[in-house]
Structures are given as C-alpha cells and as structure tokens.
Design a protein around this motif. Structure first.
Motif, PDB file in Angstrom:
ATOM      1  N   GLU A  14       0.811  -1.209   0.000  1.00  0.00           N
ATOM      2  CA  GLU A  14       0.000   0.000   0.000  1.00  0.00           C
ATOM      3  C   GLU A  14       0.848   1.263   0.000  1.00  0.00           C
ATOM      4  N   GLY A  15       2.060   1.184   0.568  1.00  0.00           N
ATOM      5  CA  GLY A  15       2.931   2.349   0.565  1.00  0.00           C
ATOM      6  C   GLY A  15       3.287   2.783  -0.850  1.00  0.00           C
ATOM      7  N   ASN A  16       3.499   1.824  -1.730  1.00  0.00           N
ATOM      8  CA  ASN A  16       3.787   2.155  -3.125  1.00  0.00           C
ATOM      9  C   ASN A  16       2.597   2.834  -3.788  1.00  0.00           C
ATOM     10  N   VAL A  17       1.410   2.353  -3.483  1.00  0.00           N
ATOM     11  CA  VAL A  17       0.201   2.965  -4.049  1.00  0.00           C
ATOM     12  C   VAL A  17       0.090   4.414  -3.598  1.00  0.00           C
ATOM     13  N   GLY A  18       0.338   4.652  -2.330  1.00  0.00           N
ATOM     14  CA  GLY A  18       0.286   6.015  -1.810  1.00  0.00           C
ATOM     15  C   GLY A  18       1.340   6.907  -2.437  1.00  0.00           C
ATOM     16  N   ALA A  19       2.552   6.378  -2.591  1.00  0.00           N
ATOM     17  CA  ALA A  19       3.637   7.164  -3.179  1.00  0.00           C
ATOM     18  C   ALA A  19       3.331   7.528  -4.630  1.00  0.00           C
ATOM     19  N   ALA A  25      -0.001  13.736  -8.160  1.00  0.00           N
ATOM     20  CA  ALA A  25      -0.326  15.117  -7.819  1.00  0.00           C
ATOM     21  C   ALA A  25       0.777  16.065  -8.274  1.00  0.00           C
ATOM     22  N   ASN A  26       2.036  15.619  -8.184  1.00  0.00           N
ATOM     23  CA  ASN A  26       3.158  16.438  -8.636  1.00  0.00           C
ATOM     24  C   ASN A  26       3.072  16.772 -10.121  1.00  0.00           C
ATOM     25  N   PHE A  27       2.491  15.860 -10.907  1.00  0.00           N
ATOM     26  CA  PHE A  27       2.461  16.034 -12.358  1.00  0.00           C
ATOM     27  C   PHE A  27       1.043  16.246 -12.898  1.00  0.00           C
ATOM     28  N   ASP A  28       0.142  16.702 -12.036  1.00  0.00           N
ATOM     29  CA  ASP A  28      -1.223  17.062 -12.442  1.00  0.00           C
ATOM     30  C   ASP A  28      -1.986  15.908 -13.084  1.00  0.00           C
ATOM     31  N   LEU A  29      -1.772  14.717 -12.564  1.00  0.00           N
ATOM     32  CA  LEU A  29      -2.555  13.550 -12.975  1.00  0.00           C
ATOM     33  C   LEU A  29      -3.526  13.212 -11.852  1.00  0.00           C
ATOM     34  N   ASP A  30      -4.721  12.781 -12.196  1.00  0.00           N
ATOM     35  CA  ASP A  30      -5.686  12.495 -11.133  1.00  0.00           C
ATOM     36  C   ASP A  30      -6.509  11.233 -11.350  1.00  0.00           C
ATOM     37  N   GLU A  31      -6.222  10.486 -12.421  1.00  0.00           N
ATOM     38  CA  GLU A  31      -7.036   9.305 -12.725  1.00  0.00           C
ATOM     39  C   GLU A  31      -6.249   8.037 -12.404  1.00  0.00           C
ATOM     40  N   LEU A  32      -6.567   7.430 -11.269  1.00  0.00           N
ATOM     41  CA  LEU A  32      -5.864   6.240 -10.798  1.00  0.00           C
ATOM     42  C   LEU A  32      -6.833   5.068 -10.706  1.00  0.00           C
ATOM     43  N   TYR A  33      -6.465   3.950 -11.352  1.00  0.00           N
ATOM     44  CA  TYR A  33      -7.246   2.720 -11.285  1.00  0.00           C
ATOM     45  C   TYR A  33      -6.404   1.641 -10.620  1.00  0.00           C
ATOM     46  N   LEU A  34      -7.030   0.856  -9.760  1.00  0.00           N
ATOM     47  CA  LEU A  34      -6.357  -0.232  -9.058  1.00  0.00           C
ATOM     48  C   LEU A  34      -7.045  -1.549  -9.406  1.00  0.00           C
ATOM     49  N   VAL A  35      -6.279  -2.496  -9.947  1.00  0.00           N
ATOM     50  CA  VAL A  35      -6.823  -3.800 -10.307  1.00  0.00           C
ATOM     51  C   VAL A  35      -6.481  -4.789  -9.197  1.00  0.00           C
ATOM     52  N   ASP A  36      -7.515  -5.256  -8.506  1.00  0.00           N
ATOM     53  CA  ASP A  36      -7.354  -6.255  -7.443  1.00  0.00           C
ATOM     54  C   ASP A  36      -6.174  -5.910  -6.529  1.00  0.00           C
ATOM     55  N   PRO A  37      -6.217  -4.748  -5.878  1.00  0.00           N
ATOM     56  CA  PRO A  37      -5.064  -4.295  -5.094  1.00  0.00           C
ATOM     57  C   PRO A  37      -5.018  -4.892  -3.689  1.00  0.00           C
ATOM     58  N   CYS A  38      -3.900  -4.654  -3.013  1.00  0.00           N
ATOM     59  CA  CYS A  38      -3.799  -4.952  -1.589  1.00  0.00           C
ATOM     60  C   CYS A  38      -4.727  -4.018  -0.826  1.00  0.00           C
ATOM     61  N   ASP A  39      -4.884  -4.242   0.468  1.00  0.00           N
ATOM     62  CA  ASP A  39      -5.685  -3.341   1.287  1.00  0.00           C
ATOM     63  C   ASP A  39      -5.028  -1.958   1.314  1.00  0.00           C
ATOM     64  N   ILE A  40      -5.837  -0.937   1.150  1.00  0.00           N
ATOM     65  CA  ILE A  40      -5.344   0.438   1.161  1.00  0.00           C
ATOM     66  C   ILE A  40      -5.722   1.072   2.495  1.00  0.00           C
ATOM     67  N   GLY A  41      -4.716   1.372   3.314  1.00  0.00           N
ATOM     68  CA  GLY A  41      -4.987   1.888   4.650  1.00  0.00           C
ATOM     69  C   GLY A  41      -4.194   3.132   4.986  1.00  0.00           C
ATOM     70  N   ASP A  42      -3.889   3.292   6.272  1.00  0.00           N
ATOM     71  CA  ASP A  42      -3.245   4.512   6.769  1.00  0.00           C
ATOM     72  C   ASP A  42      -1.875   4.747   6.144  1.00  0.00           C
ATOM     73  N   ASP A  43      -1.108   3.682   5.946  1.00  0.00           N
ATOM     74  CA  ASP A  43       0.230   3.856   5.384  1.00  0.00           C
ATOM     75  C   ASP A  43       0.168   4.458   3.989  1.00  0.00           C
ATOM     76  N   ALA A  44      -0.790   4.014   3.183  1.00  0.00           N
ATOM     77  CA  ALA A  44      -0.948   4.556   1.833  1.00  0.00           C
ATOM     78  C   ALA A  44      -1.259   6.046   1.887  1.00  0.00           C
ATOM     79  N   ARG A  46      -0.558   8.131   4.338  1.00  0.00           N
ATOM     80  CA  ARG A  46       0.609   8.873   4.822  1.00  0.00           C
ATOM     81  C   ARG A  46       1.598   9.109   3.692  1.00  0.00           C
ATOM     82  N   ARG A  47       1.785   8.116   2.835  1.00  0.00           N
ATOM     83  CA  ARG A  47       2.722   8.256   1.724  1.00  0.00           C
ATOM     84  C   ARG A  47       2.160   9.172   0.628  1.00  0.00           C
ATOM     85  N   ALA A  48       0.850   9.231   0.523  1.00  0.00           N
ATOM     86  CA  ALA A  48       0.235  10.043  -0.529  1.00  0.00           C
ATOM     87  C   ALA A  48       0.391  11.536  -0.295  1.00  0.00           C
ATOM     88  N   LYS A  49       0.479  11.958   0.964  1.00  0.00           N
ATOM     89  CA  LYS A  49       0.616  13.383   1.296  1.00  0.00           C
ATOM     90  C   LYS A  49      -0.486  14.191   0.594  1.00  0.00           C
TER      91      LYS A  49
END
Length: 232
Positions: A14-19, A25-44, A46-49
């Motif tokens: 999940e940390g990679n997903v957040g990063a 956000a740095n490059f003005d992209l906003d469309e993110l799709y996740l295919v059968d991902p791991c659980d996305i929680g607090d760590d993600a 925190r990394r997303a800022k």
C-alpha cells in the motif's frame, strides 16, 4: 496530462500505491485505477501526502478489461526486456521515446504498472499496444514500483503536445480485426497467429498513425482480404 490514466495491476504494497498518488499530484494527474489491489490503509494515505484526494478517488476494479475501458491506447511497463526481436510481447521502447510519441494523441491513454515482484503477466502484456521500459543497469534493471511510475510521469510532463487528428478507438480496433481477417484469408498458420497479431499491434503502437493513415491501411487490408477470398 489530463488524458493519462495510471493503472496499477495487483499492487502488493500500500505504501507504493500512496507514493504513486503523491507523484501523480506532482504532475497534475488524477485518474488512478487499481486492479485487485492490496488493502489500502493509513500507510498509503501517509505516503500520498497532498495526493490523498487521488488515492481517495481511485477506482478499484477486478479485471484489466474494466480498468482499460474507454482507453484508446494501452502502454505496458516492464524492466524485463527481450534483446532479440522474436518475442514481440517483450520488445520495448524507452520511456522518453514513448512520451514523445504519445503527444500525438488527445485520446485517453492507459499506462499499466505491474506487481512489485513479477510485474505484468504475459497475457496482460499481450493486451498492450506498446511496451515501455526505463533504461537501467543490466545487472539490476528492476526499479521500485513508485520510482518507475514517477519517472514515466516526469517524462510525459516534459513533452509539449502537437495534435494531428488521431483515429478513434473503434477505428483502431477495426484495423486489428481486418488484419486478423487477412491472416485468415491467406490461411496463415494457426499456431503463429497470436504472436503475429501482437507483433502487428505493437508495430501500429510504435508508429502512432494518424486518423487518415489508419483509414488508408484499413482500406488496403479490407480490399486485399476480399480479393483473396474471391480467388479461392
């Protein structure tokens, strides 16, 4: 950059997903799709800022087909490449070359990033119009998932677009259908059709034809197939 969709296929950390959301956000992209991902929680988150809104709005789906729906062009990424030209599924272009070519399109472009451990599978790569790679050390070519995604986004951001009229999705798929019909007309060996179809898809992907070029090729394939069938 608004026409780019980032797709993470079965991410395990999940940390990679957040990063990646942060880099988007740095490059003005906003469309993110996740295919059968791991659980996305607090760590993600925190990394997303400041990209936490992108993570919150990410679309979770169960298949690659769902994730790429509505996309005109699909690019797969891989650190593992083929040196020869026979394995068309894994013959890539560099990410910088890809970025320059993609500026020919206003249509929706999907960029796929695979699992942290094994990347994209062969059948997933076969669905891509093009394969891109980041040149790195021959002894250690595999980058961290979030680092690789950031480099791809950076390269895309550096190109200034010029926009000839592109073919639409229906026209693009029709050319592949006509190519398959042509293979059928000439009784092309069944065992070689899958690889040859992927090769042609990649060829078209690298060439980035305009709408006029697509329709010219469609006409040639269609006429050739009809003539061959009449002569049988």
């Amino acid at each position: 950059m608004g026409n780019v969709r980032i797709i993470l296929v079965c991410p395990k950390t999940e940390g990679n997903v957040g990063a990646i959301a942060r880099s988007m956000a740095n490059f003005d992209l906003d469309e993110l799709y996740l295919v059968d991902p791991c659980d996305i929680g607090d760590d993600a988150y925190r990394r997303a800022k400041h990209g936490s809104h992108i993570l919150k709005d990410a679309v979770t789906v169960s298949s690659l087909k769902e994730a790429t729906e509505g996309c005109f062009f699909i690019a797969g990424t891989s650190g593992i490449v083929t040196k020869g030209e026979n394995n068309y599924v894994r013959v890539p272009i560099s990410v910088s070359e890809f970025a320059e070519r993609m500026n020919e399109y206003d249509e929706k472009i999907a960029i796929l990033f695979g699992r942290e451990d094994i990347g994209l599978l062969q059948d997933e790569l076969a669905q891509c119009d093009i394969l891109i790679t980041i040149p790195a050390s021959d002894t250690y070519p595999i980058l961290n998932l979030s680092h690789a995604a950031t480099i791809v986004m950076y390269e895309l951001s550096q190109c200034v677009a010029s926009h000839p009229t592109p073919a639409d999705t229906e026209e693009k798929e029709r050319i592949f259908s006509f190519f398959d019909e042509l293979l059928d007309s000439i009784d092309y060996p069944e065992q070689r059709r899958g690889t040859t179809s992927v090769m042609f898809r990649r060829l078209i992907g690298r060439a980035v034809p305009t709408k006029w070029e697509y329709n010219t090729i469609l006409g040639v394939f269609g006429d050739a197939s009809k003539i061959i069938k009449k002569q049988k």
